[in-house]
Design a protein around this motif. Structure first.
Motif, PDB file in Angstrom:
ATOM      1  N   MET A   1      11.524   0.874  17.813  1.00  0.00           N
ATOM      2  CA  MET A   1      11.870  -0.257  18.654  1.00  0.00           C
ATOM      3  C   MET A   1      13.121  -0.921  18.097  1.00  0.00           C
ATOM      4  O   MET A   1      13.227  -1.157  16.901  1.00  0.00           O
ATOM      5  CB  MET A   1      10.718  -1.261  18.696  1.00  0.00           C
ATOM      6  CG  MET A   1      11.030  -2.493  19.508  1.00  0.00           C
ATOM      7  SD  MET A   1       9.668  -3.675  19.652  1.00  0.00           S
ATOM      8  CE  MET A   1       9.627  -4.373  18.030  1.00  0.00           C
ATOM      9  N   SER A  75       5.925  -3.340  19.328  1.00  0.00           N
ATOM     10  CA  SER A  75       6.431  -2.050  19.785  1.00  0.00           C
ATOM     11  C   SER A  75       5.374  -1.297  20.593  1.00  0.00           C
ATOM     12  O   SER A  75       5.662  -0.749  21.661  1.00  0.00           O
ATOM     13  CB  SER A  75       6.876  -1.222  18.580  1.00  0.00           C
ATOM     14  OG  SER A  75       7.315   0.038  18.998  1.00  0.00           O
ATOM     15  N   GLU A  79       5.654  -0.434  24.545  1.00  0.00           N
ATOM     16  CA  GLU A  79       5.570   0.978  24.920  1.00  0.00           C
ATOM     17  C   GLU A  79       4.538   1.195  26.028  1.00  0.00           C
ATOM     18  O   GLU A  79       4.782   1.935  26.982  1.00  0.00           O
ATOM     19  CB  GLU A  79       5.203   1.811  23.691  1.00  0.00           C
ATOM     20  CG  GLU A  79       5.212   3.298  23.938  1.00  0.00           C
ATOM     21  CD  GLU A  79       4.917   4.078  22.665  1.00  0.00           C
ATOM     22  OE1 GLU A  79       4.003   4.923  22.713  1.00  0.00           O
ATOM     23  OE2 GLU A  79       5.582   3.822  21.646  1.00  0.00           O
TER      24      GLU A  79
END
Length: 92
Positions: A1, A75, A79
């Motif tokens: 990220m 992250s 996602e």
């Protein structure tokens, strides 16, 4: 990220807070998604600031969490949103 990335929300997603938690409806897939208290805080912060760095900084101030743990959790959360087509992440 990459924390310098910017979040954009899909036009087909509608969000409504219900009893402190966010409910998301993707009109394209007709799927509902529920976010817990922390997910709701991240979603609202993303709407307010737009960049992952600002979201990261805000969450770091609000929660007693180590930076590495927060970065991984953020992250993973982003996602999942990207996989479901709810948001896009772009270079700032």
């Amino acid at each position: 990220m990459n924390l310098n990335q910017k979040i954009t929300f899909a036009d087909t997603v509608f969000a409504q807070e219900v009893d402190g938690e966010m409910v998301l409806l993707d009109m394209e897939s007709e799927n509902y998604f529920g976010l817990d208290e922390v997910g709701t805080a991240i979603w609202q912060t993303m709407q307010e600031y737009g960049t992952l760095q600002e979201v990261f900084n805000t969450m770091l101030e609000q929660y007693d969490v180590e930076e590495e743990v927060l970065e991984k959790d953020l992250s993973d959360f982003i996602e999942k949103l990207v996989e479901r087509g709810l948001v896009e992440v772009k270079e700032n």
